[in-house]
Write a protein that holds these residues in place. Structure first.
Motif, PDB file in Angstrom:
ATOM      1  N   ARG A  36      -3.591 -61.874  23.676  1.00 20.20           N
ATOM      2  CA  ARG A  36      -3.392 -62.437  24.874  1.00 20.20           C
ATOM      3  C   ARG A  36      -4.759 -62.352  25.742  1.00 20.20           C
ATOM      4  N   GLY A  37      -6.004 -61.862  25.440  1.00 21.77           N
ATOM      5  CA  GLY A  37      -7.097 -61.637  26.087  1.00 21.77           C
ATOM      6  C   GLY A  37      -7.137 -60.371  27.057  1.00 21.77           C
ATOM      7  N   VAL A  38      -6.016 -59.380  26.783  1.00 21.40           N
ATOM      8  CA  VAL A  38      -6.058 -58.260  27.875  1.00 21.40           C
ATOM      9  C   VAL A  38      -7.059 -57.314  26.980  1.00 21.40           C
ATOM     10  N   PRO A  39      -7.873 -56.641  27.832  1.00 25.62           N
ATOM     11  CA  PRO A  39      -9.048 -55.641  27.061  1.00 25.62           C
ATOM     12  C   PRO A  39      -8.524 -54.231  26.661  1.00 25.62           C
ATOM     13  N   VAL A  40      -7.137 -54.058  26.818  1.00 35.28           N
ATOM     14  CA  VAL A  40      -6.905 -52.652  26.534  1.00 35.28           C
ATOM     15  C   VAL A  40      -6.178 -52.807  25.040  1.00 35.28           C
ATOM     16  N   TRP A  41      -7.157 -52.729  24.186  1.00 35.08           N
ATOM     17  CA  TRP A  41      -6.831 -52.529  22.674  1.00 35.08           C
ATOM     18  C   TRP A  41      -7.959 -51.563  22.222  1.00 35.08           C
ATOM     19  N   ALA A  42      -7.771 -50.992  20.865  1.00 30.28           N
ATOM     20  CA  ALA A  42      -8.950 -49.967  20.473  1.00 30.28           C
ATOM     21  C   ALA A  42      -8.612 -49.866  18.832  1.00 30.28           C
ATOM     22  N   THR A  43      -9.640 -49.474  18.236  1.00 29.99           N
ATOM     23  CA  THR A  43      -9.462 -49.208  16.938  1.00 29.99           C
ATOM     24  C   THR A  43      -9.325 -47.640  16.844  1.00 29.99           C
ATOM     25  N   LEU A  44      -8.394 -46.946  16.015  1.00 27.31           N
ATOM     26  CA  LEU A  44      -7.849 -45.757  15.926  1.00 27.31           C
ATOM     27  C   LEU A  44      -8.433 -45.197  14.694  1.00 27.31           C
ATOM     28  N   LEU A  45      -9.038 -44.071  14.340  1.00 27.88           N
ATOM     29  CA  LEU A  45      -9.492 -43.644  13.028  1.00 27.88           C
ATOM     30  C   LEU A  45      -9.255 -42.088  13.075  1.00 27.88           C
ATOM     31  N   ALA A  46      -8.717 -41.563  12.317  1.00 29.85           N
ATOM     32  CA  ALA A  46      -8.362 -39.986  12.249  1.00 29.85           C
ATOM     33  C   ALA A  46      -8.506 -39.535  10.685  1.00 29.85           C
ATOM     34  N   LEU A  47      -8.709 -38.007  10.614  1.00 25.05           N
ATOM     35  CA  LEU A  47      -8.923 -37.327   9.453  1.00 25.05           C
ATOM     36  C   LEU A  47      -7.724 -36.516   9.522  1.00 25.05           C
ATOM     37  N   GLU A  48      -7.004 -36.393   8.275  1.00 28.23           N
ATOM     38  CA  GLU A  48      -6.118 -35.569   7.941  1.00 28.23           C
ATOM     39  C   GLU A  48      -6.565 -34.596   7.092  1.00 28.23           C
ATOM     40  N   VAL A  49      -6.436 -33.335   7.160  1.00 32.89           N
ATOM     41  CA  VAL A  49      -6.833 -32.290   6.042  1.00 32.89           C
ATOM     42  C   VAL A  49      -5.735 -31.323   5.811  1.00 32.89           C
ATOM     43  N   ASP A  50      -5.226 -31.317   4.402  1.00 29.72           N
ATOM     44  CA  ASP A  50      -4.033 -30.379   4.412  1.00 29.72           C
ATOM     45  C   ASP A  50      -2.981 -30.520   5.276  1.00 29.72           C
ATOM     46  N   GLY A  51      -2.538 -31.624   5.545  1.00 26.90           N
ATOM     47  CA  GLY A  51      -1.394 -31.770   6.434  1.00 26.90           C
ATOM     48  C   GLY A  51      -1.450 -31.836   7.617  1.00 26.90           C
ATOM     49  N   LEU A  74     -15.058 -56.648  18.806  1.00 23.65           N
ATOM     50  CA  LEU A  74     -15.349 -57.202  20.171  1.00 23.65           C
ATOM     51  C   LEU A  74     -15.932 -58.814  20.423  1.00 23.65           C
ATOM     52  N   PRO A  75     -16.742 -59.213  19.264  1.00 27.89           N
ATOM     53  CA  PRO A  75     -17.154 -60.627  19.255  1.00 27.89           C
ATOM     54  C   PRO A  75     -15.887 -61.485  19.195  1.00 27.89           C
ATOM     55  N   ALA A  76     -14.837 -60.932  18.110  1.00 25.73           N
ATOM     56  CA  ALA A  76     -13.808 -61.876  17.727  1.00 25.73           C
ATOM     57  C   ALA A  76     -12.941 -61.831  19.179  1.00 25.73           C
ATOM     58  N   PHE A  77     -12.940 -60.893  19.919  1.00 28.31           N
ATOM     59  CA  PHE A  77     -11.982 -60.580  21.020  1.00 28.31           C
ATOM     60  C   PHE A  77     -12.650 -61.717  22.044  1.00 28.31           C
ATOM     61  N   ASN A  78     -13.894 -61.968  22.068  1.00 25.27           N
ATOM     62  CA  ASN A  78     -14.595 -62.566  23.141  1.00 25.27           C
ATOM     63  C   ASN A  78     -14.486 -64.235  22.688  1.00 25.27           C
ATOM     64  N   GLU A  79     -14.516 -64.295  21.574  1.00 31.71           N
ATOM     65  CA  GLU A  79     -14.725 -65.701  21.245  1.00 31.71           C
ATOM     66  C   GLU A  79     -13.334 -66.679  21.070  1.00 31.71           C
ATOM     67  N   ARG A  80     -12.040 -65.470  21.004  1.00 33.58           N
ATOM     68  CA  ARG A  80     -10.870 -66.063  21.107  1.00 33.58           C
ATOM     69  C   ARG A  80     -10.629 -66.882  19.808  1.00 33.58           C
ATOM     70  N   ASN A  81     -11.289 -66.990  18.715  1.00 31.31           N
ATOM     71  CA  ASN A  81     -10.843 -68.049  17.619  1.00 31.31           C
ATOM     72  C   ASN A  81     -10.098 -67.351  16.576  1.00 31.31           C
ATOM     73  N   LEU A  82      -8.803 -66.808  16.880  1.00 25.25           N
ATOM     74  CA  LEU A  82      -8.072 -65.906  15.878  1.00 25.25           C
ATOM     75  C   LEU A  82      -7.127 -66.752  15.129  1.00 25.25           C
ATOM     76  N   GLN A  83      -7.050 -66.114  13.942  1.00 23.87           N
ATOM     77  CA  GLN A  83      -6.091 -66.591  12.915  1.00 23.87           C
ATOM     78  C   GLN A  83      -4.695 -65.620  12.962  1.00 23.87           C
ATOM     79  N   VAL A  84      -3.678 -66.052  13.273  1.00 24.94           N
ATOM     80  CA  VAL A  84      -2.532 -65.084  13.473  1.00 24.94           C
ATOM     81  C   VAL A  84      -1.367 -65.359  12.412  1.00 24.94           C
ATOM     82  N   SER A  85      -0.705 -64.287  11.818  1.00 29.43           N
ATOM     83  CA  SER A  85       0.301 -64.546  11.180  1.00 29.43           C
ATOM     84  C   SER A  85       1.369 -63.361  11.303  1.00 29.43           C
ATOM     85  N   THR A  86       2.401 -63.551  10.836  1.00 34.56           N
ATOM     86  CA  THR A  86       3.687 -62.605  11.345  1.00 34.56           C
ATOM     87  C   THR A  86       3.771 -61.527  10.060  1.00 34.56           C
TER      88      THR A  86
END
Length: 320
Positions: free
Chosen positions: A93-108, A22-34
């Motif tokens: 682009r400064g659009v606030p619709v983004w998220a961190t996703l974390l999941a746990l898989e157990v035995d498939g 969130l602080p990085a999103f608000n500060e907008r000082n991003l290093q971008v690569s492809t």
């Protein structure tokens, strides 16, 4: 299977990651690569995944990890699946619709998911047999449920992009489905599925996704009472695409997507797939909308390039 400790741990991990993203999103000082696949990655994507991996290494050292930025490490019956920033292009682009996703898989099986969208001040989580919730933390979470809409004509549909449907030769079917729904909006990425779990929309779908894009979404949708499959109706996030509904609409949506191909030939004749869609593709009777509104898939008559769709050329993927 008691997942309370894993869920508490996952939520605490996300607390720490939100303090990076969130602080990085608000500060907008991003290093971008492809990346080799042409998609963008920022230094924040990498830092967020590294932070999650470090916390997993300290507290869940025996578990395997799959992350978007660093791939797979370890082999075990338990595997954590990470998308450090779902919606990187929104993030850029400064659009606030983004998220961190974390999941746990157990035995498939994906048994736990957390989705955090700190720029929206929203968070969702679920674990197998424990229900799905939204809130800022476990102690004040509100349980969520999918809708009870059972007719496509009354349904609200969310999607991310039409380009992927064209690449799969199914844009015509996608448009037929969109025109059969009451309302369509491109809320996009994780947000479509969280709105589905809350009952705010009734179906969400995407034709091209990776495992890390979907894993955390699955338990939230299913624990909220919904159904999550690929386009061939196989349950879970394993098929490279997502079709999620409130359950009541699932077969109707599947039939509609199978009803026609982009060469115009009928490839499926189930009555429920064709009922009410005999009109031309430029007929959209359910909702009249301002054609300039973002994310609108109706009013195909204003887009002659989307009507016939004969063997479309490959189009750039703009879903991330």
């Amino acid at each position: 299977m008691d997942l309370r400790d894993d869920l508490s741990f996952a939520l605490s991990v996300i607390d720490q990651v939100d303090n990076i993203t969130l602080p990085a999103f608000n500060e907008r000082n991003l290093q971008v690569s492809t990346k080799p696949d042409g998609s963008e990655v920022t230094d924040v994507d990498v830092a967020a995944e590294e932070a999650i991996r470090a916390m997993l290494g300290r507290s869940r050292s025996r578990d395997a990890i799959l992350g978007e930025e660093r791939g797979t490490t370890g082999v075990a019956s338990r595997r954590w699946i990470i998308d450090p920033i779902d919606g990187t292009r929104n993030f850029l682009r400064g659009v606030p619709v983004w998220a961190t996703l974390l999941a746990l898989e157990v035995d498939g099986e994906i048994v736990l998911g957390v989705v955090s969208a700190p720029a929206l001040h929203r968070r969702w989580w679920a674990a197998k047999g424990m229900g799905a919730y939204t809130g800022r933390n476990w102690t004040n979470g509100e349980r969520i449920h999918v809708s009870q809409i059972s007719n496509l004509a009354d349904a609200s549909m969310s999607y991310s992009s039409m380009f992927g449907w064209a690449k799969r030769g199914r844009l015509r079917a996608f448009l037929r489905l969109a025109q059969s729904c009451w309302r369509t909006r491109a809320y996009g990425d994780f947000y479509s599925y969280m709105l589905l779990a809350e009952g705010a929309v009734d179906l969400a779908l995407e034709p091209e996704l990776e495992l890390y894009d979907m894993a955390a979404l699955v338990p939230i949708v299913t624990e909220a009472g919904g159904t999550f499959t690929d386009l061939d109706n196989n349950p879970g996030p394993w098929g490279g695409a997502a079709l999620a509904t409130n359950g009541l609409l699932h077969q109707s949506v599947k039939d509609m997507l199978d009803s026609v191909s982009d060469d115009g030939g009928e490839i499926y004749s189930h009555p429920s797939a064709l009922r009410g869609v005999d009109a031309p593709l430029d007929s959209a009777p359910h909702e009249t909308n301002d054609s300039t509104e973002t994310g609108e898939a109706n009013n195909a008559s204003d887009r002659p390039d989307l009507q016939a769709c004969p063997n479309p050329d490959p189009l750039p993927d703009d879903t991330k």
